[in-house]
Design an enzyme around this catalytic site. Structure first.
Site, short mmCIF file in Angstrom:
data_model
loop_
_atom_site.label_atom_id
_atom_site.label_comp_id
_atom_site.label_asym_id
_atom_site.label_seq_id
_atom_site.Cartn_x
_atom_site.Cartn_y
_atom_site.Cartn_z
N HIS A 116 -16.55 3.75 -3.65
CA HIS A 116 -15.43 5.45 -3.91
C HIS A 116 -15.46 6.21 -5.25
O HIS A 116 -15.00 7.20 -5.83
CB HIS A 116 -14.18 4.83 -4.22
CG HIS A 116 -14.04 3.80 -2.53
ND1 HIS A 116 -12.53 3.60 -2.42
CD2 HIS A 116 -14.36 3.47 -1.14
CE1 HIS A 116 -13.15 2.56 -1.13
NE2 HIS A 116 -14.31 2.65 -0.56
N ARG A 145 -0.71 7.52 3.87
CA ARG A 145 -1.34 6.73 4.81
C ARG A 145 -1.06 5.68 5.26
O ARG A 145 -1.39 5.30 6.62
CB ARG A 145 -2.95 6.96 4.09
CG ARG A 145 -4.61 6.57 4.88
CD ARG A 145 -4.27 7.30 6.06
NE ARG A 145 -5.81 6.10 6.92
CZ ARG A 145 -5.99 6.38 8.51
NH1 ARG A 145 -4.85 7.18 8.84
NH2 ARG A 145 -6.20 6.09 8.51
N ARG A 204 0.87 -1.63 -0.39
CA ARG A 204 -0.02 -0.13 0.01
C ARG A 204 1.18 1.67 0.30
O ARG A 204 0.95 2.08 -1.03
CB ARG A 204 -1.10 -0.11 0.91
CG ARG A 204 -2.04 0.97 1.18
CD ARG A 204 -3.02 1.00 2.52
NE ARG A 204 -3.46 2.58 2.39
CZ ARG A 204 -4.93 2.34 3.53
NH1 ARG A 204 -4.51 1.65 4.04
NH2 ARG A 204 -4.97 3.60 3.42
N CYS A 216 -19.20 -1.74 0.40
CA CYS A 216 -17.95 -0.75 0.87
C CYS A 216 -19.02 -0.14 2.05
O CYS A 216 -20.63 0.16 2.46
CB CYS A 216 -18.04 -0.11 0.30
SG CYS A 216 -16.76 1.87 0.16
N ASP A 217 -17.78 0.34 3.30
CA ASP A 217 -18.96 1.43 4.29
C ASP A 217 -18.61 2.32 4.37
O ASP A 217 -19.11 3.18 5.01
CB ASP A 217 -17.62 0.24 5.62
CG ASP A 217 -16.20 0.61 5.01
OD1 ASP A 217 -15.97 1.96 4.53
OD2 ASP A 217 -15.79 0.94 6.66
N TYR A 270 -14.05 10.51 -1.53
CA TYR A 270 -13.61 9.72 -2.34
C TYR A 270 -13.81 11.23 -3.54
O TYR A 270 -11.99 10.74 -4.58
CB TYR A 270 -13.32 8.04 -2.55
CG TYR A 270 -13.67 7.42 -1.45
CD1 TYR A 270 -11.63 7.40 -1.32
CD2 TYR A 270 -14.07 7.11 -0.43
CE1 TYR A 270 -11.37 5.73 -0.71
CE2 TYR A 270 -13.24 6.09 0.09
CZ TYR A 270 -11.82 5.95 0.48
OH TYR A 270 -11.44 5.45 1.26
N ASN A 310 -10.46 -4.48 -0.30
CA ASN A 310 -10.55 -3.91 -1.41
C ASN A 310 -9.06 -3.99 -2.90
O ASN A 310 -8.41 -5.11 -2.35
CB ASN A 310 -10.23 -1.95 -1.24
CG ASN A 310 -11.39 -1.23 -0.46
OD1 ASN A 310 -12.01 -1.31 -1.51
ND2 ASN A 310 -11.22 -0.72 0.80
P1 NAD Z 1 -4.07 -5.81 6.58
O1 NAD Z 1 -3.02 -6.24 5.63
O2 NAD Z 1 -4.58 -5.68 7.98
O3 NAD Z 1 -4.60 -7.53 6.46
C1 NAD Z 1 -5.38 -8.32 5.78
C2 NAD Z 1 -4.58 -9.41 5.45
O4 NAD Z 1 -5.09 -10.30 4.15
C3 NAD Z 1 -3.65 -10.13 6.15
O5 NAD Z 1 -3.09 -10.65 7.93
C4 NAD Z 1 -3.25 -10.84 5.07
O6 NAD Z 1 -1.59 -11.35 5.46
C5 NAD Z 1 -3.99 -11.25 4.48
N1 NAD Z 1 -4.49 -11.58 3.30
C6 NAD Z 1 -3.57 -10.99 1.76
N2 NAD Z 1 -3.25 -11.83 0.83
C7 NAD Z 1 -3.96 -12.95 1.18
C8 NAD Z 1 -4.16 -14.42 0.15
N3 NAD Z 1 -4.25 -13.93 -1.08
N4 NAD Z 1 -5.36 -14.90 1.09
C9 NAD Z 1 -5.80 -14.81 1.97
N5 NAD Z 1 -5.12 -13.83 3.40
C10 NAD Z 1 -4.46 -12.60 2.85
O7 NAD Z 1 -4.63 -5.09 6.14
P2 NAD Z 1 -6.93 -4.23 6.71
O8 NAD Z 1 -6.43 -2.54 7.00
O9 NAD Z 1 -7.37 -4.96 8.08
O10 NAD Z 1 -7.82 -3.95 5.72
C11 NAD Z 1 -8.17 -5.87 4.74
C12 NAD Z 1 -8.83 -5.39 4.04
O11 NAD Z 1 -10.04 -4.39 4.32
C13 NAD Z 1 -7.82 -4.33 2.68
O12 NAD Z 1 -9.05 -4.95 1.94
C14 NAD Z 1 -9.42 -3.01 3.03
O13 NAD Z 1 -8.44 -2.51 2.31
C15 NAD Z 1 -10.41 -3.19 3.02
N6 NAD Z 1 -11.44 -2.33 4.27
C16 NAD Z 1 -12.30 -2.35 2.97
C17 NAD Z 1 -13.24 -1.74 3.39
C18 NAD Z 1 -14.74 -1.75 2.15
O14 NAD Z 1 -15.34 -0.57 2.97
N7 NAD Z 1 -14.86 -2.01 1.72
C19 NAD Z 1 -12.94 -0.65 4.51
C20 NAD Z 1 -12.39 -1.42 5.53
C21 NAD Z 1 -11.13 -2.11 4.81
C1 G6P Z 2 -13.29 3.87 3.82
C2 G6P Z 2 -13.43 2.56 2.82
C3 G6P Z 2 -12.45 1.74 3.20
C4 G6P Z 2 -10.98 1.84 3.52
C5 G6P Z 2 -10.77 2.35 4.41
C6 G6P Z 2 -9.21 2.50 4.33
O1 G6P Z 2 -14.19 2.82 5.29
O2 G6P Z 2 -15.01 2.51 2.37
O3 G6P Z 2 -12.62 1.48 1.39
O4 G6P Z 2 -10.37 0.32 2.65
O5 G6P Z 2 -11.87 3.72 4.30
O6 G6P Z 2 -9.39 3.54 5.70
P1 G6P Z 2 -7.51 3.42 6.26
O7 G6P Z 2 -7.43 3.56 7.87
O8 G6P Z 2 -7.52 1.96 6.03
O9 G6P Z 2 -7.00 4.26 5.44
MN MN Z 3 -14.44 1.14 1.22
#
Ligand code: NAD
Ligand code: G6P
Ligand code: MN
Length: 445
Positions: A201, A288, A94, A170-171, A268, A148
């Site tokens: 987004h 970030r 990232r 998405c949240d 976004y 994501n």
């Molecule tokens: P993080 O890096 O702390 O955790 C992600 C985990 O996924 C890690 O433990 C990693 O080892 C694992 N991983 C990676 N590739 C993998 C694979 N191929 N198979 C199984 N596990 C695998 O990340 P985070 O900040 O906690 O975020 C997790 C995800 O949630 C991200 O994609 C983030 O963008 C997403 N997210 C989405 C929303 C939304 O609104 N859609 C909101 C918050 C977070």
């Molecule tokens: C929002 C978005 C997520 C994104 C997150 C990033 O919740 O909807 O898609 O992953 O923000 O937050 P962060 O704290 O990791 O920058």
């Molecule tokens: Mn999102």
């Protein structure tokens, strides 16, 4: 008695996992769980989170059978739902997604612009692989995906696994509606009836009403946001989106709103409308990703290690990610046919009448035991249509580039992004991103 469910959380080692587990425990009355598994491909990272959660679960819900694994067969067998939040390449990648475009004077962001494209190409094969595991070992299960970049992941699901039981969510709209509730003095965002449309987004609310009285709340919201954006009058509760950089994003909504005073925008959009501002206000050395690595990631792992060392979680500081209860809303809607109305990322299929029917759009849907049924949006204005057309082509070209291994299409995708000024800059960024993503992306020729 209600049915009890078996759930696997994919990305067990995620910083969000402990808060999600707490949230699931808080929602046991409406979504009872019999079995909870974590799945990750990074054993030691997952172990820390999982061992802490094992203690927490033993203390608060000993009837839930808990385990964790890196073995897909074990993870995906006998499950009803996969809640997926993986981050392929972790925060280290990232950081590069954010810093490489910035080095070329362009927006460096997790899910938008060049960084989001790079992340998308890492996520696609991993999410598709998980869908295949799920279908092999639990063919009736549903995947609720919030990994994501959801826009690109959703387009890949549509193009590559069109009949799979995957819902992408998405949240951010939920987070914004919660802020609006706080701003207007409501208890809960569920007191609003809304109409929203766009891409993930990348969207706008066109209606915002009081569910009880039917009052149109948009004039009050606009009055507030044209001065303050979505910054609430006092500190907002909850741990998410409270860092300084997020505050700037919520404040900048003032200027995003100024472009179309008919609607109210998703945060976004600032990356596409004000990329010059974003770049000027970015620290190229500390993005970030650095903030999260020094903040949330450290805090979560320190707390999990503390729980493990003490052998108890009774005094834990881990907060319930109550805002994430939308995941339970979604699971319950499928499991109990609740017909809840939710924003999901789904094929347009005529909902927005003057927009590509094959585009993945974020719109309100009714969710039942067969999945999501999109509501009708009708015609959208020229401005939004133009922006969305450009952006949806970026997302489609990225997925085509992945499927065909096409460097050419990827270059086109970057060139088309509103965050990148020219094909020359697009190529320079692409070549740098390609270099550092060699182990993750499908080969590009
Ligand atoms: P993080 O890096 O702390 O955790 C992600 C985990 O996924 C890690 O433990 C990693 O080892 C694992 N991983 C990676 N590739 C993998 C694979 N191929 N198979 C199984 N596990 C695998 O990340 P985070 O900040 O906690 O975020 C997790 C995800 O949630 C991200 O994609 C983030 O963008 C997403 N997210 C989405 C929303 C939304 O609104 N859609 C909101 C918050 C977070
Ligand atoms: C929002 C978005 C997520 C994104 C997150 C990033 O919740 O909807 O898609 O992953 O923000 O937050 P962060 O704290 O990791 O920058
Ligand atoms: Mn999102």
């Amino acid at each position: 008695m209600k049915k009890e469910f078996s759930v696997v959380i994919a990305g067990g080692g995620s910083t969000f996992t402990p808060g999600i587990v707490m949230m699931l425990l808080n929602n046991q009355d409406r979504f009872p769980i019999r079995k909870l598994k974590f799945y990750d491909n990074f054993a030691s990272r997952q172990e820390t989170i999982a061992e802490a959660c094992r203690i927490l679960l033993k203390e608060r819900a000993p009837h839930i059978e808990f385990s964790y694994t890196t073995d897909p067969e074990e993870a995906f067998s006998d499950i009803d739902f996969c809640m997926a939040h993986i981050r392929v390449g972790l925060y280290a990648m990232r950081e590069l997604d954010e810093k490489i475009p910035l080095r070329h004077g362009c927006v460096g962001q997790e899910t938008c612009g060049a960084g989001g494209i790079a992340y998308g190409l890492r996520s696609i094969p991993a999410v598709i692989e998980m869908i295949d595991y799920m279908e092999k070992y639990s063919p009736d299960a549903w995947m609720l995906n919030y990994s994501n970049p959801a826009a690109i992941v959703a387009e890949a699901c549509r193009a590559m696994r069109p009949s799979s039981k995957v819902l992408n969510i998405c949240d951010m709209p939920i987070g914004i509606e919660t802020r609006v509730a706080e701003i207007l003095g409501y208890e809960d965002r569920k007191q609003f009836d809304i109409m929203y449309y766009g891409l993930n987004h990348f969207g706008w609310w066109k209606e915002f009403k009081d569910t009880e009285t039917g009052e149109n709340l948009l004039p009050r919201i606009k009055e507030y946001i044209k001065e303050n954006g979505y910054l609430p009058p006092s500190a907002i509760s909850g741990a998410q989106h409270t860092d300084e950089s997020w505050k700037d994003t919520f404040r900048k909504v003032r200027d995003v709103y100024a472009l179309d005073p008919e609607t109210i925008p998703n945060t976004y959009l600032k990356y596409y409308m004000y990329p010059d501002y974003v770049v000027e206000h970015s620290d190229k050395e500390f993005t970030r990703a650095n903030e999260v690595m020094e903040g949330r990631e450290k805090e979560v792992f320190t707390e999990c290690n503390r729980i493990i060392a003490n052998g108890t979680a009774t005094d834990t500081s881990i907060e319930v990610e109550e805002h994430a209860s939308y995941i339970v809303d979604l699971a319950t809607a499928i499991a109990f046919n609740t017909k809840e109305r939710m924003l999901l990322i789904v094929p347009n299929n005529g909902s927005i009448t003057n927009f590509d029917p094959t585009a993945m759009v974020e719109i309100p849907c009714i969710v039942d035991n067969t999945g999501a049924k999109p509501l009708q949006i009708g015609e959208i204005p020229e401005f939004q249509k133009g922006m969305m057309n450009q952006q949806v082509s970026v997302e489609k070209l990225v997925v085509e580039a992945h499927v065909e291994g096409s460097y050419q299409k990827l270059w086109q995708a970057l060139t088309l992004s509103a965050t990148i000024p020219s094909a020359t800059v697009a190529k320079a960024i692409l070549d740098d991103l390609l270099e550092v993503n060699k182990d993750y992306w499908t080969p590009m020729n």
